[in-house]
Motif scaffolding. Structure first.
Motif, PDB file in Angstrom:
ATOM      1  N   UNK A 357       0.828  -1.204   0.000  1.00 34.34           N
ATOM      2  CA  UNK A 357       0.000   0.000   0.000  1.00 34.34           C
ATOM      3  C   UNK A 357       0.864   1.256   0.000  1.00 34.34           C
ATOM      4  N   UNK A 358       2.033   1.181   0.621  1.00 33.76           N
ATOM      5  CA  UNK A 358       2.894   2.343   0.785  1.00 33.76           C
ATOM      6  C   UNK A 358       4.007   2.427  -0.245  1.00 33.76           C
ATOM      7  N   UNK A 359       4.013   1.528  -1.224  1.00 39.76           N
ATOM      8  CA  UNK A 359       5.070   1.491  -2.236  1.00 39.76           C
ATOM      9  C   UNK A 359       4.545   1.989  -3.576  1.00 39.76           C
ATOM     10  N   UNK A 360       5.385   2.758  -4.277  1.00 46.94           N
ATOM     11  CA  UNK A 360       4.983   3.312  -5.563  1.00 46.94           C
ATOM     12  C   UNK A 360       5.194   2.338  -6.709  1.00 46.94           C
ATOM     13  N   UNK A 361       6.152   1.410  -6.581  1.00 44.58           N
ATOM     14  CA  UNK A 361       6.445   0.477  -7.666  1.00 44.58           C
ATOM     15  C   UNK A 361       7.029  -0.802  -7.079  1.00 44.58           C
ATOM     16  N   UNK A 362       7.419  -1.729  -7.969  1.00 40.97           N
ATOM     17  CA  UNK A 362       7.896  -3.043  -7.530  1.00 40.97           C
ATOM     18  C   UNK A 362       9.177  -2.948  -6.718  1.00 40.97           C
ATOM     19  N   UNK A 363      10.096  -2.052  -7.110  1.00 38.73           N
ATOM     20  CA  UNK A 363      11.356  -1.918  -6.378  1.00 38.73           C
ATOM     21  C   UNK A 363      11.119  -1.395  -4.970  1.00 38.73           C
ATOM     22  N   UNK A 364      10.259  -0.378  -4.847  1.00 40.08           N
ATOM     23  CA  UNK A 364       9.967   0.147  -3.513  1.00 40.08           C
ATOM     24  C   UNK A 364       9.186  -0.873  -2.694  1.00 40.08           C
ATOM     25  N   UNK A 365       8.343  -1.669  -3.351  1.00 40.39           N
ATOM     26  CA  UNK A 365       7.610  -2.728  -2.650  1.00 40.39           C
ATOM     27  C   UNK A 365       8.575  -3.740  -2.046  1.00 40.39           C
ATOM     28  N   UNK A 366       9.614  -4.117  -2.804  1.00 40.62           N
ATOM     29  CA  UNK A 366      10.618  -5.047  -2.287  1.00 40.62           C
ATOM     30  C   UNK A 366      11.364  -4.442  -1.108  1.00 40.62           C
ATOM     31  N   UNK A 367      11.706  -3.147  -1.220  1.00 41.69           N
ATOM     32  CA  UNK A 367      12.423  -2.472  -0.145  1.00 41.69           C
ATOM     33  C   UNK A 367      11.587  -2.407   1.124  1.00 41.69           C
ATOM     34  N   UNK A 368      10.323  -1.997   0.982  1.00 45.43           N
ATOM     35  CA  UNK A 368       9.442  -1.917   2.147  1.00 45.43           C
ATOM     36  C   UNK A 368       9.179  -3.289   2.746  1.00 45.43           C
ATOM     37  N   UNK A 369       8.915  -4.267   1.887  1.00 45.42           N
ATOM     38  CA  UNK A 369       8.637  -5.615   2.386  1.00 45.42           C
ATOM     39  C   UNK A 369       9.838  -6.178   3.122  1.00 45.42           C
ATOM     40  N   UNK A 370      11.032  -5.981   2.581  1.00 44.66           N
ATOM     41  CA  UNK A 370      12.241  -6.489   3.232  1.00 44.66           C
ATOM     42  C   UNK A 370      12.429  -5.856   4.604  1.00 44.66           C
ATOM     43  N   UNK A 371      12.161  -4.556   4.701  1.00 46.53           N
ATOM     44  CA  UNK A 371      12.285  -3.866   5.988  1.00 46.53           C
ATOM     45  C   UNK A 371      11.276  -4.406   7.002  1.00 46.53           C
ATOM     46  N   UNK A 372      10.028  -4.547   6.565  1.00 46.87           N
ATOM     47  CA  UNK A 372       8.974  -5.040   7.464  1.00 46.87           C
ATOM     48  C   UNK A 372       9.225  -6.488   7.860  1.00 46.87           C
ATOM     49  N   UNK A 373       9.666  -7.308   6.910  1.00 44.27           N
ATOM     50  CA  UNK A 373       9.959  -8.706   7.225  1.00 44.27           C
ATOM     51  C   UNK A 373      11.154  -8.823   8.161  1.00 44.27           C
ATOM     52  N   UNK A 374      12.170  -7.977   7.960  1.00 45.86           N
ATOM     53  CA  UNK A 374      13.366  -8.040   8.801  1.00 45.86           C
ATOM     54  C   UNK A 374      13.010  -7.861  10.269  1.00 45.86           C
ATOM     55  N   UNK A 375      12.253  -6.813  10.561  1.00 46.44           N
ATOM     56  CA  UNK A 375      11.858  -6.575  11.946  1.00 46.44           C
ATOM     57  C   UNK A 375      10.736  -7.518  12.372  1.00 46.44           C
ATOM     58  N   UNK A 376       9.817  -7.766  11.451  1.00 45.25           N
ATOM     59  CA  UNK A 376       8.657  -8.580  11.792  1.00 45.25           C
ATOM     60  C   UNK A 376       9.010 -10.011  12.141  1.00 45.25           C
ATOM     61  N   UNK A 377       9.846 -10.632  11.322  1.00 47.08           N
ATOM     62  CA  UNK A 377      10.247 -12.013  11.609  1.00 47.08           C
ATOM     63  C   UNK A 377      11.323 -12.070  12.682  1.00 47.08           C
ATOM     64  N   UNK A 378      12.214 -11.061  12.691  1.00 42.93           N
ATOM     65  CA  UNK A 378      13.268 -11.052  13.709  1.00 42.93           C
ATOM     66  C   UNK A 378      12.701 -11.011  15.115  1.00 42.93           C
ATOM     67  N   UNK A 379      11.772 -10.081  15.344  1.00 40.17           N
ATOM     68  CA  UNK A 379      11.133  -9.986  16.659  1.00 40.17           C
ATOM     69  C   UNK A 379      10.105 -11.096  16.857  1.00 40.17           C
ATOM     70  N   UNK A 380       9.466 -11.519  15.773  1.00 40.98           N
ATOM     71  CA  UNK A 380       8.489 -12.600  15.876  1.00 40.98           C
ATOM     72  C   UNK A 380       9.095 -13.914  16.314  1.00 40.98           C
ATOM     73  N   UNK A 381      10.401 -14.086  16.029  1.00 42.01           N
ATOM     74  CA  UNK A 381      11.087 -15.316  16.437  1.00 42.01           C
ATOM     75  C   UNK A 381      11.129 -15.466  17.951  1.00 42.01           C
ATOM     76  N   UNK A 382      10.916 -14.360  18.678  1.00 37.01           N
ATOM     77  CA  UNK A 382      10.920 -14.428  20.140  1.00 37.01           C
ATOM     78  C   UNK A 382       9.680 -15.136  20.689  1.00 37.01           C
ATOM     79  N   UNK A 383       8.651 -15.308  19.862  1.00 38.54           N
ATOM     80  CA  UNK A 383       7.424 -15.948  20.328  1.00 38.54           C
ATOM     81  C   UNK A 383       7.635 -17.370  20.831  1.00 38.54           C
ATOM     82  N   UNK A 384       8.126 -18.289  19.989  1.00 39.63           N
ATOM     83  CA  UNK A 384       8.362 -19.658  20.464  1.00 39.63           C
ATOM     84  C   UNK A 384       9.346 -19.712  21.624  1.00 39.63           C
TER      85      UNK A 384
END
Length: 424
Positions: A357-384
């Motif tokens: 939703x916040x990306x203008x094109x495919x390259x920015x989508x990859x950049x945003x997704x990578x940033x969100x996944x980096x923090x999202x999965x990194x911190x999410x790993x603390x769940x188990x």
């Protein structure tokens, strides 16, 4: 001496306006960036489903055989939790360099290598004879999932940017399908074969299908050009400078904390709370099934690019489910399982859609997704890991339920702030 002519004066201007040397108007298409030889919507969905279905069994298949792994390798609950936490952590860490790898080597080659690594690591883990090999192969599983998963949003944005909510819902549902199959089949296969090795090794097979399909994608897609010259890509601001990106990452991290925590410990937790092994395994399969069915729901209830009300609604569903488990811990039933699955299932799709939703094109989508996944999965790993440590310290899963409730409340608190950034 050369005499200045009209052609000398106006020729360059005519060329810039789209006139050829004969003075005739060029076709309008010659002035616009040529579009990639993109995939049809049906083909895009088929590729996405086959790849995404392969991205969860390597993790989920450990849950039903966690007891056997603890016994064979003599590890405690916290160490067993690392088998799920390490792949999830790598899914976050490796999301950071993935956009650079894709720019250097091409998205198709990087995804293909990631799928090959995932299949190989899944197979090698089944032959592990030591704790070290068990953890190393699990790390390989996480690495393959991380790199392939980080690039799928750019794939969607490149082919069908106007259908991101629908496609990311289907992508998340496909992840849920892989989770459901692994949760439902791993236990019975382990019982039939007398151990966990064959039951986990079989999940390398979907990887071979995904590899074959992705190889066909690389033949069907061509890079865009402008009249023989490569398009100059827009220079986008890094998402780390965006408040919206940080909030989206925190939301995704909270949901992954819940999802992977439940994925790893739902079976042992339900057994500790009074369910039989068969009932607990069925509840895990039910959880992943409802999770999968809930993934496309945000596309049906979202209006435009404003996701705030759906975010609040799915967070509330999770809190209702966890509230029932806290109030009635020794009477587990299907209602709380369904509410938990709907809550995290819908939230997962929303978390994957926010970067697009916040990306203008495919390259920015990859950049945003990578940033969100980096923090999202990194911190999410603390769940188990958190639930495993609390279980070892308190000899009870009830404190873990309160932690899950607190993280679920965080998602609800974030809802009003997760609107699309204003500079688009």
């Amino acid at each position: 001496m050369h005499t200045c002519t009209a052609d000398d004066l106006y020729g360059p201007v005519q060329q810039n306006r789209g006139l050829n040397l004969a003075g005739k108007l060029r076709p309008a298409a010659a002035l616009r960036p040529a579009q990639p030889a993109g995939l049809s919507l049906a083909a895009t969905i088929a590729v996405m489903v086959l790849v995404a279905t392969n991205l969860r069994p390597g993790i989920v298949s450990l849950g039903p055989v966690l007891g056997a792994l603890r016994s064979e390798f003599h590890i405690n609950n916290a160490q067993a939790a690392l088998l799920t936490a390490i792949p999830t952590l790598l899914m976050g860490l490796l999301a950071i360099p993935t956009p650079g790898l894709a720019r250097r080597f091409g998205r198709h080659r990087v995804v293909l290598a990631a799928l090959a690594l995932l299949a190989l690591a899944t197979l090698l883990r089944a032959f592990a004879t030591s704790t070290v090999l068990l953890f190393v192969s699990s790390a390989g599983v996480g690495a393959g999932i991380a790199v392939a998963g980080a690039l799928m949003s750019g794939f969607v944005k490149a082919h069908h940017p106007g259908r991101v909510s629908l496609l990311m819902g289907l992508y998340a549902a496909s992840l849920g399908l892989g989770s459901t199959l692994a949760a439902a089949l791993t236990g019975p296969v382990a019982a039939l074969t007398g151990g966990w090795r064959v039951a986990t090794a079989i999940w390398a097979a979907p990887g071979l299908v995904a590899i074959a399909v992705w190889m066909q994608v690389s033949l069907a897609e061509a890079p865009p050009t402008v009249t023989g010259r490569a398009i100059v890509k827009a220079d986008h601001q890094h998402p780390a400078r965006s408040r919206t990106a940080w909030l989206a990452a925190l939301y995704f991290a909270a949901n992954n904390f819940l999802f992977f925590g439940l994925l790893a410990w739902l079976v042992p937790m339900n057994q500790a709370l009074g369910a039989t092994a068969a009932q607990a395994g069925l509840m895990l399969a039910g959880f992943t099934t409802v999770f999968m069915l809930a993934n496309p729901m945000p596309a049906l209830v979202s209006r435009g690019n404003d996701r705030r009300w759906p975010i609040a609604g799915f967070a509330s569903a999770f809190l209702a489910g966890i509230g029932i488990l806290i109030a009635l811990p020794h009477a587990p039933g299907w209602l709380p399982i369904v509410l938990l699955a709907v809550g995290v299932g819908g939230s997962f799709s929303l978390g994957m859609t926010l970067p697009l939703d916040n990306a203008a094109d495919a390259d920015e989508a990859t950049s945003w997704t990578s940033f969100v996944l980096a923090l999202g999965y990194g911190l999410g790993a603390l769940g188990p890991l958190t639930l495993g440590l609390l279980s070892d310290l308190t000899h009870s899963f009830v404190p873990g339920l309160w932690v899950l409730a607190a993280v679920g409340a965080l998602k609800l608190i974030l809802a009003p702030f997760l609107n699309r950034r204003r500079d688009l």
